[in-house]
Design a protein around this motif. Structure first.
Motif, PDB file in Angstrom:
ATOM      1  N   ASN A  33      33.558  41.346  66.793  1.00 55.80           N
ATOM      2  CA  ASN A  33      32.147  40.979  66.736  1.00 55.80           C
ATOM      3  C   ASN A  33      31.315  42.177  67.150  1.00 55.80           C
ATOM      4  N   ASN A  88      31.183  43.381  71.434  1.00 53.72           N
ATOM      5  CA  ASN A  88      32.174  44.260  72.062  1.00 53.72           C
ATOM      6  C   ASN A  88      33.216  44.718  71.036  1.00 53.72           C
ATOM      7  N   THR A 110      36.478  44.498  70.927  1.00 53.02           N
ATOM      8  CA  THR A 110      37.828  43.950  71.052  1.00 53.02           C
ATOM      9  C   THR A 110      38.227  43.192  69.784  1.00 53.02           C
ATOM     10  N   PHE A 124      39.842  40.490  67.397  1.00 51.78           N
ATOM     11  CA  PHE A 124      40.156  39.067  67.546  1.00 51.78           C
ATOM     12  C   PHE A 124      41.645  38.803  67.361  1.00 51.78           C
TER      13      PHE A 124
END
Ligand SMILES: *[C@@H]1O[C@H](CO)[C@@H](O)[C@H](O)[C@H]1NC(C)=O
Ligand SMILES: *[C@@H]1O[C@H](CO)[C@@H](O)[C@H](O)[C@H]1NC(C)=O
Ligand SMILES: *[C@@H]1O[C@H](CO)[C@@H](O)[C@H](O)[C@H]1NC(C)=O
Ligand SMILES: *[C@@H]1O[C@H](CO)[C@@H](O)[C@H](O)[C@H]1NC(C)=O
Ligand SMILES: *[C@@H]1O[C@H](CO)[C@@H](O)[C@H](O)[C@H]1NC(C)=O
Ligand SMILES: *[C@@H]1O[C@H](CO)[C@@H](O)[C@H](O)[C@H]1NC(C)=O
Ligand SMILES: *[C@@H]1O[C@H](CO)[C@@H](O)[C@H](O)[C@H]1NC(C)=O
Length: 674
Positions: A76, A79, A81, A83
């Motif tokens: 997203n 941030n 990271t 999914f």
């Protein structure tokens, strides 16, 4: 009603764009008929009429890709990271042989839909030689690999591996699954198998599991489990799909069904709803016996027998020798049948020439329409063949515009076939001596010389390992369409060196190009190549063979050039057919360099790097008198003590060359004995 069920089964949920990351799709009853959601295909991938995704179809050295058509959001914007995601699919690999296959399938997540620039065969259509392993690739893949490629440190020829940006798997294991105990699976069995790939974005954990189709729920112990953060690998949006490639065996790679889900568990595929794979050939035979036998008349029976005989004869005609250890050379291996068709049955009309090692035929590869030259080399012993093929495979990776590209090989009983790029203008010697129909002018000759020098420099110093050519000479230099010189036939002499008793090593090479220490020790080195290159320089500049049998006396070219130089008229040695249109400095440079390379003392010869510098006028050629001085200072026990060290440097040099001739004579004796 039925339609409704099937619609339910192919349920495809594409949530509103805001939550597009929670993509969830399943292709359980075939890949056809999805308005707007047809897979995006490239290469030779296709969807069969029955709805199977056929990534490759019985074609050699080809790629196939299939991607889910829309981009998939893996991060997203807040941030960085990645999914969690989960996917499972059913695949099958069908090969013409039950024990051999040509490369595998990979599930892939890539920044683009399709992988431009990727190569087939061992690269699995994921990468190529230059970008393999590069962090800027942003590619995650799970490979189902059926060939052991030592260059990528593959563990065996039947493994599952996690690949990140390259083909050196980060983790790999032999194909199999846990069901109480570990059970092997053969990827090329032709049977359908399930694969689950899962990534936990919180734990940064990748798990890969594989099982036979009959095992409907995922085994609890994964085959591969790797702690790895995919966040730096995956971009915000990526494409998901499959990649596959063929090598030199006819193989088809199928994906039968596929399910994917972002941030959740992908649905499992229901085996009974999957499209059916074509039946494996062989089942038809039983049909003949149930229905056919009562009907078979004598005529039909004879027809069948003659058909069988035809098949047997055909099999024998195209029989090859293929051993297990050759599998890793998949891409370099050609089928005999293919070469037979390419050369129209090795007919005499296509004969390009007969060299020291065998006949060379012209051909056209039916699949790729590439023009080739096929050399048939007879070899009796299998000894040393493994090493030799390993060498061919590495030679096949040599790339230089002044080398004839080796495309691959094929082995039959008592015979080795080498496949090269076809060189339209043939070999250089045709243009030099024995009343040539066409001669080359000086600038063409000088270009060829510079080209061959740079090709040889590449072999000696610029490739990953030192390659000694062993047989540099005009007849091994071929001219391409632009009349560039290209060295051919490297390493072939090696075949004849292998497996011979070291005590009775016989020298392979060509008389007149063999360095004295080579005939003496039997060892080929870069210096012995430089020596042969010296003889080559002289033959190109003088238009004469290194040794010409003329009446009772042999004329040794190097001695003759030396005598011209000794009379202070080295230019007299040049080929008169070049006319008056030449650059005197260049001709002189080539002749003197030829003498320098022909020095009987290896240490006095230049390296190929120096040769290239001299030819480019980047460095000045040492005065030939200097060469004489330095050589007269040598204390060579190898001279068998008959050199007179008190001779002046010039005559000492002269002596060296006649000394060289005596070695030539000696090697003539050696080769006469064979
Ligand atoms: C999807 O593929 C089917 C055949 O499988 C074809 O009839 C249809 O036109 C394709 N749709 C799109 C949008 O490409
Ligand atoms: C394989 O697919 C390609 C492209 O779709 C086609 O040109 C070729 O004829 C096919 N080969 C076979 C053996 O089906
Ligand atoms: C990033 O976002 C995900 C979900 O949106 C969340 O679970 C995770 O904790 C976040 N990570 C950081 C470092 O903020
Ligand atoms: C993927 O991300 C990297 C770094 O974030 C970026 O340099 C690269 O251009 C991206 N690739 C694509 C195809 O968007
Ligand atoms: C390798 O692939 C990259 C794209 O990933 C491409 O830019 C490059 O030209 C390719 N290199 C070769 C030698 O084909
Ligand atoms: C990786 O690829 C980038 C872009 O294609 C290139 O600039 C870089 O030199 C490559 N790195 C290595 C180690 O090959
Ligand atoms: C499984 O394969 C391995 C090699 O990959 C072999 O050593 C082992 O014997 C095989 N086990 C069975 C039960 O076939």
């Amino acid at each position: 009603m039925f339609v409704k069920v099937s619609v339910l089964l192919v349920l495809l949920v594409l949530l509103a764009p805001a939550e597009a990351q929670d993509l969830n799709f399943i292709y359980n009853d075939g890949f056809t008929g999805r308005s707007g959601l047809n897979l995006s295909l490239d290469g030779i991938a296709e969807i069969t009429p029955t709805g199977l995704l056929k990534l490759t179809n019985d074609t050699k050295l080809k790629s196939g890709h299939a991607f889910y058509p829309n981009p998939v959001t893996f991060k997203n914007s807040e941030n960085d990271t990645a999914f969690s995601f989960s996917t499972n699919f059913v695949f099958a690999i069908r090969s013409e042989y039950t024990t051999l296959s040509a490369h595998g399938i990979a599930f892939v997540i890539a920044p683009t839909r399709g992988l431009p620039g990727a190569l087939p065969s061992q690269y699995l259509s994921l990468f190529n030689g230059s970008n393999n392993g590069n962090f800027s690739n942003h590619v995650f893949a799970v490979e189902l690999d059926t060939i052991q490629n030592t260059e990528f440190s593959d563990i065996n020829e039947n493994h599952v591996g996690i690949d990140i940006n390259g083909l050196h798997s980060v983790q790999a294991a032999p194909a199999g699954y846990f069901d109480g105990q570990f059970k092997n699976l053969s990827l090329i069995s032709g049977k359908e198998m399930r694969v689950w790939v899962e990534y936990d974005g919180t734990k940064k954990q990748i798990e890969v599991t594989i099982a036979p189709i009959a095992v409907a729920t995922k085994p609890t112990t994964p085959l591969l489990s790797l702690k790895y953060d995919l966040s730096p690998i995956l971009n915000k949006t990526m494409y998901v799909g499959f990649s596959s490639s063929t090598g030199s065996l006819f193989t088809s790679h199928y994906v039968v069904g596929w399910s994917f889900r972002m941030n959740g568990q992908a649905q499992d595929l229901i085996a009974s709803k999957l499209p059916k794979l074509p039946s494996i050939a062989g089942k038809k035979r039983s049909m003949l016996f149930t229905f056919g036998v009562p009907l078979i008349s004598v005529n039909l029976f004879l027809l069948v027998v003659s058909g069988v005989l035809y098949v047997i004869r055909r099999k024998r005609k195209f029989a090859e020798v293929l051993e297990d250890w050759e599998l890793e050379y998949g891409p370099q291996r050609f089928k005999y049948k293919e070469l037979y068709i390419a050369t129209k049955g090795f007919r005499e009309k296509g004969l390009l020439g007969t060299g020291g090692f065998g006949k060379v035929y012209r051909g056209l590869l039916p699949s790729s329409k590439i023009e080739i030259a096929v050399k048939r080399v007879s070899h009796e012993s299998r000894q040393g063949m493994k090493e030799f093929v390993a060498e061919i495979a590495s030679i096949g990776r040599l790339r230089h515009r002044n080398l004839v590209q080796l495309l691959g090989y094929c082995r039959r009983k008592g015979e080795l076939l080498l496949v090269y790029d076809y060189m339209p203008n043939g070999s250089l010697d045709k243009y030099l001596y024995d009343q040539p129909q066409v001669t080359l002018n000086w600038s063409q000759r000088f270009k060829v010389i510079k080209g061959v020098a740079s090709g040889l420099l590449y072999l000696h110093e610029e490739w990953e390992q030192v390659v000694i050519h062993r047989d540099v000479k005009a007849s091994n230099v071929l001219l391409d369409g632009e009349m560039n010189g290209r060295l051919g036939d490297f390493g072939l002499a090696r075949l004849y060196d292998h497996g011979t008793d070291p005590q009775t090593t016989h020298i392979v090479g060509t008389l007149g190009y063999l360095a004295p220490e080579h005939t003496r020790t039997g060892r080929a080195t870069t210096s012995t190549d430089v020596f042969a290159f010296g003889a080559f320089l002289l033959e190109v500049a003088c238009g004469k063979r290194p040794i010409k049998t003329q009446g009772p006396e042999d004329v040794i070219l190097v001695d003759w050039v030396f005598s011209c130089w000794n009379r202070s008229n080295i230019l007299e040695a040049r080929d008169q057919s070049i006319g008056m249109d030449f650059v005197a400095e260049e001709v002189e440079l080539v002749l003197k360099l030829g003498l320098l390379c022909s020095h009987s003392e290896p240490a006095a010869r230049p390296s190929m790097r120096q040769v290239v510098q001299y030819l480019a006028s980047d460095a000045a050629l040492p005065e030939v008198s200097l060469l004489g001085l330095s050589s007269s200072g040598l204390t060579g026990g190898h001279r068998d003590g008959f050199d007179d060290y008190t001779l002046s440097y010039q005559s000492s040099l002269g002596n060296k060359f006649s000394h060289h001739s005596s070695y030539v004579a000696e090697s003539a004796l050696l080769s006469g004995g064979r």
